[in-house]
Design a protein around this motif. Sequence first.
Motif, PDB file in Angstrom:
ATOM      1  N   THR A  21     -35.692   7.749  -7.856  1.00  0.00           N
ATOM      2  CA  THR A  21     -36.146   6.284  -8.575  1.00  0.00           C
ATOM      3  C   THR A  21     -37.687   6.332  -8.383  1.00  0.00           C
ATOM      4  OG1 THR A  21     -34.087   5.391  -8.074  1.00  0.00           O
ATOM      5  CG2 THR A  21     -36.031   3.968  -8.434  1.00  0.00           C
ATOM      6  N   LEU A  22     -38.218   5.970  -9.535  1.00  0.00           N
ATOM      7  CA  LEU A  22     -39.757   5.928  -9.236  1.00  0.00           C
ATOM      8  C   LEU A  22     -40.025   4.750  -8.822  1.00  0.00           C
ATOM      9  CD1 LEU A  22     -40.729   7.843 -12.748  1.00  0.00           C
ATOM     10  CD2 LEU A  22     -41.198   8.409 -10.484  1.00  0.00           C
ATOM     11  N   LEU A  23     -41.172   4.105  -8.061  1.00  0.00           N
ATOM     12  CA  LEU A  23     -41.641   3.199  -7.801  1.00  0.00           C
ATOM     13  C   LEU A  23     -41.630   2.026  -8.816  1.00  0.00           C
ATOM     14  CD1 LEU A  23     -42.574   1.087  -5.496  1.00  0.00           C
ATOM     15  CD2 LEU A  23     -44.810   2.245  -5.781  1.00  0.00           C
ATOM     16  N   VAL A  24     -42.204   2.244 -10.007  1.00  0.00           N
ATOM     17  CA  VAL A  24     -42.375   1.374 -10.884  1.00  0.00           C
ATOM     18  C   VAL A  24     -40.722   0.816 -11.597  1.00  0.00           C
ATOM     19  CG1 VAL A  24     -42.426   3.099 -13.082  1.00  0.00           C
ATOM     20  CG2 VAL A  24     -43.559   0.730 -13.307  1.00  0.00           C
ATOM     21  N   HIS A  25     -39.918   1.792 -11.345  1.00  0.00           N
ATOM     22  CA  HIS A  25     -38.725   1.347 -11.843  1.00  0.00           C
ATOM     23  C   HIS A  25     -37.920   0.383 -11.099  1.00  0.00           C
ATOM     24  CE1 HIS A  25     -38.358   3.677 -15.683  1.00  0.00           C
ATOM     25  NE2 HIS A  25     -38.980   4.868 -14.854  1.00  0.00           N
ATOM     26  N   TRP A  26     -38.263   0.776  -9.747  1.00  0.00           N
ATOM     27  CA  TRP A  26     -37.912  -0.156  -8.536  1.00  0.00           C
ATOM     28  C   TRP A  26     -38.253  -1.775  -8.808  1.00  0.00           C
ATOM     29  CZ3 TRP A  26     -39.596  -1.982  -3.745  1.00  0.00           C
ATOM     30  CH2 TRP A  26     -38.590  -2.644  -2.792  1.00  0.00           C
ATOM     31  N   PRO A  36     -46.306  -4.218 -13.620  1.00  0.00           N
ATOM     32  CA  PRO A  36     -46.358  -3.073 -13.891  1.00  0.00           C
ATOM     33  C   PRO A  36     -45.458  -2.508 -15.034  1.00  0.00           C
ATOM     34  CG  PRO A  36     -45.829  -3.232 -11.846  1.00  0.00           C
ATOM     35  CD  PRO A  36     -45.659  -4.673 -12.202  1.00  0.00           C
ATOM     36  N   LYS A  37     -46.315  -2.200 -16.158  1.00  0.00           N
ATOM     37  CA  LYS A  37     -45.286  -1.546 -17.291  1.00  0.00           C
ATOM     38  C   LYS A  37     -45.030   0.046 -17.227  1.00  0.00           C
ATOM     39  CE  LYS A  37     -45.932  -5.483 -19.477  1.00  0.00           C
ATOM     40  NZ  LYS A  37     -46.171  -6.733 -18.410  1.00  0.00           N
ATOM     41  N   ILE A  38     -44.174   0.288 -18.063  1.00  0.00           N
ATOM     42  CA  ILE A  38     -43.692   1.698 -18.074  1.00  0.00           C
ATOM     43  C   ILE A  38     -44.332   2.152 -19.433  1.00  0.00           C
ATOM     44  CG2 ILE A  38     -41.811   3.489 -18.105  1.00  0.00           C
ATOM     45  CD1 ILE A  38     -40.330   1.313 -16.599  1.00  0.00           C
ATOM     46  N   GLY A  39     -45.436   2.753 -19.617  1.00  0.00           N
ATOM     47  CA  GLY A  39     -46.043   3.169 -20.906  1.00  0.00           C
ATOM     48  C   GLY A  39     -45.506   4.601 -20.976  1.00  0.00           C
ATOM     49  N   CYS A  60     -45.795   5.016 -11.616  1.00  0.00           N
ATOM     50  CA  CYS A  60     -44.867   6.155 -12.342  1.00  0.00           C
ATOM     51  C   CYS A  60     -45.073   7.265 -11.789  1.00  0.00           C
ATOM     52  CB  CYS A  60     -45.220   5.970 -13.700  1.00  0.00           C
ATOM     53  SG  CYS A  60     -46.801   6.911 -14.159  1.00  0.00           S
ATOM     54  N   MET A  61     -45.858   7.544 -10.771  1.00  0.00           N
ATOM     55  CA  MET A  61     -46.279   8.776 -10.079  1.00  0.00           C
ATOM     56  C   MET A  61     -45.774   8.858  -8.563  1.00  0.00           C
ATOM     57  SD  MET A  61     -47.351  10.277 -12.701  1.00  0.00           S
ATOM     58  CE  MET A  61     -47.829  11.922 -11.821  1.00  0.00           C
ATOM     59  N   VAL A  62     -45.043   7.705  -8.135  1.00  0.00           N
ATOM     60  CA  VAL A  62     -44.801   7.537  -6.845  1.00  0.00           C
ATOM     61  C   VAL A  62     -43.239   7.331  -6.958  1.00  0.00           C
ATOM     62  CG1 VAL A  62     -44.951   6.075  -4.895  1.00  0.00           C
ATOM     63  CG2 VAL A  62     -46.895   6.460  -6.166  1.00  0.00           C
ATOM     64  N   LEU A  63     -42.419   7.869  -5.859  1.00  0.00           N
ATOM     65  CA  LEU A  63     -41.300   7.578  -5.763  1.00  0.00           C
ATOM     66  C   LEU A  63     -40.938   6.522  -4.737  1.00  0.00           C
ATOM     67  CD1 LEU A  63     -39.767  11.284  -4.791  1.00  0.00           C
ATOM     68  CD2 LEU A  63     -39.462  10.145  -6.941  1.00  0.00           C
ATOM     69  N   ALA A  64     -39.789   5.506  -5.085  1.00  0.00           N
ATOM     70  CA  ALA A  64     -39.849   4.398  -4.449  1.00  0.00           C
ATOM     71  C   ALA A  64     -39.607   4.550  -3.143  1.00  0.00           C
ATOM     72  CB  ALA A  64     -38.568   3.719  -4.920  1.00  0.00           C
ATOM     73  N   ALA A  65     -38.766   5.731  -2.758  1.00  0.00           N
ATOM     74  CA  ALA A  65     -38.602   5.866  -1.235  1.00  0.00           C
ATOM     75  C   ALA A  65     -39.658   6.217  -0.389  1.00  0.00           C
ATOM     76  CB  ALA A  65     -37.679   7.328  -1.220  1.00  0.00           C
ATOM     77  N   GLN A  66     -40.867   6.877  -1.218  1.00  0.00           N
ATOM     78  CA  GLN A  66     -42.155   7.095  -0.581  1.00  0.00           C
ATOM     79  C   GLN A  66     -42.710   5.691  -0.041  1.00  0.00           C
ATOM     80  OE1 GLN A  66     -43.567   9.473  -3.860  1.00  0.00           O
ATOM     81  NE2 GLN A  66     -44.708  10.596  -2.406  1.00  0.00           N
ATOM     82  N   ALA A  67     -42.634   4.558  -0.778  1.00  0.00           N
ATOM     83  CA  ALA A  67     -43.227   3.280  -0.604  1.00  0.00           C
ATOM     84  C   ALA A  67     -42.547   2.574   0.810  1.00  0.00           C
ATOM     85  CB  ALA A  67     -43.178   2.623  -1.621  1.00  0.00           C
ATOM     86  N   ASP A  68     -41.441   3.269   1.237  1.00  0.00           N
ATOM     87  CA  ASP A  68     -40.872   2.481   2.603  1.00  0.00           C
ATOM     88  C   ASP A  68     -41.944   2.348   3.415  1.00  0.00           C
ATOM     89  OD1 ASP A  68     -38.576   1.687   3.937  1.00  0.00           O
ATOM     90  OD2 ASP A  68     -38.370   3.707   5.007  1.00  0.00           O
TER      91      ASP A  68
END
Length: 167
Positions: A21-26, A36-39, A60-68
């Motif tokens: 899951t990408l951070l933008v999607h989460w 944040p838009k998905i362009g 869109c370049m960061v995984l949501a899990a990386q943001a923990d």
Amino acid sequence: MLPISVTVDGRLETGQVSSRTLLVHWLRDDLDKRGPKIGCDTGNCGACTIRWDGLLVKSCMVLAAQADDTRVETAASLAHDDGSLNDLQACFKEHHGLQCGYCTSGMLMTATDLLESGEEITEHSVRRGLKGNICRCTGYENIVRAVRAAAGHDVEKPHGAAEEVAS
């Protein structure tokens, strides 16, 4: 599924995400953060730009899990606590620095970073600073004016801008 805990715009948010899951999607799908838009999903357009632990990144370049256990700021964090616009947002409004609005939150985040950098704010520095953000509508003139106005420069209002009338 991976558990994550992220401070988003000053509020602790928790959830479960897949490893892909990408951070933008989460942010958008799970937290309903619409800034944040998905362009492009390739890091080229800048519409998904956020601050991640103080660094400007394209979400869109960061995984949501990386943001923990990190801190994320979206354009929603720029407004004052009472919901009123900050100076940069007000300048975007006053100088017509948006049309469709798709790029606006990314532009605001990038411009905020530029304004806080201590760099001299000139037309050239603003254009260089915003080069990672694509606007398909405005031609950038009013965006540059808005950022320069927020920096305290005396800039010409766009042609046709409504003047406030004293009552």
